[in-house]
Design a protein around this motif. Structure first.
Motif, PDB file in Angstrom:
ATOM      1  N   VAL A 131      92.542 -34.471  26.934  1.00  0.00           N
ATOM      2  CA  VAL A 131      92.784 -35.043  28.260  1.00  0.00           C
ATOM      3  C   VAL A 131      94.189 -35.636  28.290  1.00  0.00           C
ATOM      4  O   VAL A 131      94.555 -36.449  27.437  1.00  0.00           O
ATOM      5  CB  VAL A 131      91.750 -36.144  28.566  1.00  0.00           C
ATOM      6  N   PRO A 132      95.018 -35.253  29.271  1.00  0.00           N
ATOM      7  CA  PRO A 132      96.386 -35.770  29.323  1.00  0.00           C
ATOM      8  C   PRO A 132      96.413 -37.268  29.577  1.00  0.00           C
ATOM      9  O   PRO A 132      95.474 -37.844  30.112  1.00  0.00           O
ATOM     10  CB  PRO A 132      97.003 -35.003  30.507  1.00  0.00           C
ATOM     11  N   ASP A 133      97.513 -37.884  29.198  1.00  0.00           N
ATOM     12  CA  ASP A 133      97.748 -39.291  29.493  1.00  0.00           C
ATOM     13  C   ASP A 133      97.951 -39.433  30.995  1.00  0.00           C
ATOM     14  O   ASP A 133      98.732 -38.692  31.598  1.00  0.00           O
ATOM     15  CB  ASP A 133      99.013 -39.738  28.750  1.00  0.00           C
ATOM     16  N   PRO A 134      97.250 -40.384  31.648  1.00  0.00           N
ATOM     17  CA  PRO A 134      97.440 -40.555  33.088  1.00  0.00           C
ATOM     18  C   PRO A 134      98.875 -40.890  33.468  1.00  0.00           C
ATOM     19  O   PRO A 134      99.297 -40.688  34.610  1.00  0.00           O
ATOM     20  CB  PRO A 134      96.483 -41.706  33.435  1.00  0.00           C
ATOM     21  N   GLY A 135      99.639 -41.388  32.482  1.00  0.00           N
ATOM     22  CA  GLY A 135     101.051 -41.672  32.748  1.00  0.00           C
ATOM     23  C   GLY A 135     101.874 -40.430  33.014  1.00  0.00           C
ATOM     24  O   GLY A 135     103.020 -40.510  33.461  1.00  0.00           O
ATOM     25  N   GLU A 136     101.288 -39.248  32.733  1.00  0.00           N
ATOM     26  CA  GLU A 136     101.996 -38.001  33.026  1.00  0.00           C
ATOM     27  C   GLU A 136     102.154 -37.766  34.519  1.00  0.00           C
ATOM     28  O   GLU A 136     103.018 -37.004  34.949  1.00  0.00           O
ATOM     29  CB  GLU A 136     101.243 -36.811  32.419  1.00  0.00           C
ATOM     30  N   VAL A 137     101.294 -38.370  35.323  1.00  0.00           N
ATOM     31  CA  VAL A 137     101.376 -38.206  36.779  1.00  0.00           C
ATOM     32  C   VAL A 137     102.242 -39.331  37.332  1.00  0.00           C
ATOM     33  O   VAL A 137     101.856 -40.503  37.299  1.00  0.00           O
ATOM     34  CB  VAL A 137      99.979 -38.226  37.420  1.00  0.00           C
ATOM     35  N   THR A 138     103.418 -38.976  37.817  1.00  0.00           N
ATOM     36  CA  THR A 138     104.391 -39.968  38.271  1.00  0.00           C
ATOM     37  C   THR A 138     104.939 -39.596  39.643  1.00  0.00           C
ATOM     38  O   THR A 138     104.798 -38.461  40.103  1.00  0.00           O
ATOM     39  CB  THR A 138     105.571 -40.054  37.296  1.00  0.00           C
ATOM     40  N   LEU A 139     105.604 -40.573  40.263  1.00  0.00           N
ATOM     41  CA  LEU A 139     106.254 -40.306  41.543  1.00  0.00           C
ATOM     42  C   LEU A 139     107.331 -39.246  41.377  1.00  0.00           C
ATOM     43  O   LEU A 139     107.484 -38.365  42.239  1.00  0.00           O
ATOM     44  CB  LEU A 139     106.856 -41.592  42.113  1.00  0.00           C
ATOM     45  N   ALA A 140     108.052 -39.300  40.263  1.00  0.00           N
ATOM     46  CA  ALA A 140     109.095 -38.297  40.032  1.00  0.00           C
ATOM     47  C   ALA A 140     108.478 -36.901  39.955  1.00  0.00           C
ATOM     48  O   ALA A 140     109.025 -35.933  40.518  1.00  0.00           O
ATOM     49  CB  ALA A 140     109.842 -38.613  38.732  1.00  0.00           C
ATOM     50  N   GLY A 141     107.333 -36.782  39.286  1.00  0.00           N
ATOM     51  CA  GLY A 141     106.666 -35.496  39.201  1.00  0.00           C
ATOM     52  C   GLY A 141     106.171 -35.015  40.554  1.00  0.00           C
ATOM     53  O   GLY A 141     106.220 -33.818  40.861  1.00  0.00           O
TER      54      GLY A 141
END
Length: 421
Positions: free
Chosen positions: A11-21
């Motif tokens: 499971v990916p780190d939720p921090g991977e989902v960012t405003l920049a992304g």
């Protein structure tokens, strides 16, 4: 709760989902999906007491927001992954979103759907040249078959919600809404697996930290609500909001929801029906059950949203026309504007005309009549009339019924659907 299979990998780190992304995702989807309008809805504002703004994702080519996440995920694949193809499991909107844009990008797509999937959705998915595999009676069984096929063929998963790239694609909706109306105070988002609210909650909170992000689920499928509040819940039953009827919410999305969502409201089935009808009759637009869930939340707790600037995501409009017709009839009945009655009468000439005259004189409009001679609870020399008529409102309908009773007729209310069969 146990999570549904989601393909290989941690499971990916939720921090991977960012405003920049999410901003990067907005660039990827530009020109590939519609930048749907976000417009004020004064008729819904009058209905709910909030100042309502609606984002019309039902205008997308496939009828829902799912295209956004599908494009971003497909665009992130390597050349090798594209050549081998992708796989998705879905009974509806995600299937069509993946199939549509896989075809556009020249990527072979396999879509696994439960055997109970309506033919119209199967046909729509096949129309994009996707390989459709029907497997299992339940979504979980379809997941298991999709996992097996993915492993055997080496296909890349396009998960409907538990993937950072998919979540970033869905989050582009909030970017567009806040660009149009930067002072929105509340965003109300339907929750199924949690991808839509995870992306939009992340974007909205990063742009406007004070904004309130509220999720909504149907009372029959409160999976994220249970996780959010640490409650044991049961997810089951036939719901009109099948697009958010998810038993097993995402592992990644549940982590993001805990960070960016302020509350989750549970909407009753009858309230979702009312919301579908309100979109149709007040805004002249079509919402499926999941698409109307945000409005249903406002109807469930109107005092909470009163006077606030509220953004609703009408996330999909793929509803069976026959079901929509049934909802309209049911809402007319609930409002007292369509009244069905059963009248016991003597079996003599002129009775039907007399009843029609009474209704017409009082400005009612007869829409259906059925004449019965064989009911055993009616005297042999009697008859029963089932009459359905339109009225201005509930009081008007009751006045007409009272007038018939004053003329000596025995009148009973019956279910409209029963009387019109």
């Amino acid at each position: 709760m146990t999570a549904a299979p989601s393909g290989p990998g941690a499971v990916p780190d939720p921090g991977e989902v960012t405003l920049a992304g999410i901003r990067k995702a907005a660039g990827l989807i530009k020109g590939a999906v519609l930048e749907t309008p976000c417009l004020p809805a004064p008729t819904l504002s009058a209905l709910t007491g909030a100042e309502v703004f609606v984002k019309y994702e039902n205008m997308q080519v496939t009828g829902s927001f799912k295209e956004r996440g599908a494009i971003v995920k497909l665009s992130s694949l390597s050349a090798d992954e594209r050549s081998r193809g992708v796989i998705a499991m879905s009974a509806g909107n995600h299937a069509q979103g993946v199939a549509c844009h896989a075809q556009r990008l020249g990527i072979p797509a396999t879509i696994v759907m439960p055997e109970s999937t309506p033919f119209v959705k199967i046909a729509a998915t096949k129309s994009y040249n996707a390989e459709v595999v029907l497997a299992g009676e339940t979504v979980h069984e379809a997941w298991e078959e999709a996992d097996r096929i993915a492993s055997k063929r080496g296909l890349a998963w396009v998960h409907p919600y538990d993937d950072p790239r998919v979540i970033e694609g869905q989050g582009t909706i909030a970017l567009e809404m806040l660009e149009a109306y930067p002072d929105l105070e509340t965003l109300v988002v339907p929750i199924g697996g949690g991808g839509l609210i995870s992306g939009n909650g992340t974007a909205a909170k990063a742009i406007r930290p004070e904004i309130e992000v509220i999720g909504v689920e149907t009372v029959l499928y409160p999976g994220m609500w249970g996780d959010f509040y640490g409650k044991d819940v049961r997810c089951e039953g036939a719901t009109i909001a099948e697009g958010i009827a998810v038993r097993d919410v995402g592992k990644l999305t549940r982590q993001i929801v805990r960070k960016v969502v302020d509350d989750i409201i549970l909407a009753k089935e009858s309230t979702i029906e009312r919301a579908i009808n309100a979109y149709l009759t007040r805004l002249r637009t079509i919402a499926e059950g999941a698409g109307a869930a945000g409005l249903a939340a406002l109807m469930t707790e109107p005092e909470r949203f009163a006077g606030k600037k509220v953004g609703l995501i009408l996330c999909g409009g793929n509803i069976d026309p026959r079901l929509l017709s049934s909802i309209v009839i049911r809402e007319l009945t609930r409002d007292g504007r369509l009244v069905s009655i059963r009248i016991d009468t003597p079996d003599r000439p002129g009775v039907l005309g007399e009843i029609a005259t009474i209704i017409g004189t009082l400005k009612g409009n007869v829409v259906d009549v059925a004449h019965h001679h064989l009911f055993l609870d009616v005297p042999a020399k009697g008859a029963t009339l089932d009459v359905t008529f339109e009225a201005f409102d509930a009081d008007h309908g009751e006045a007409i019924v009272a007038a018939l009773r004053e003329r000596g007729y025995r009148v009973r209310h019956v279910d409209v659907a029963e009387s019109m069969e």
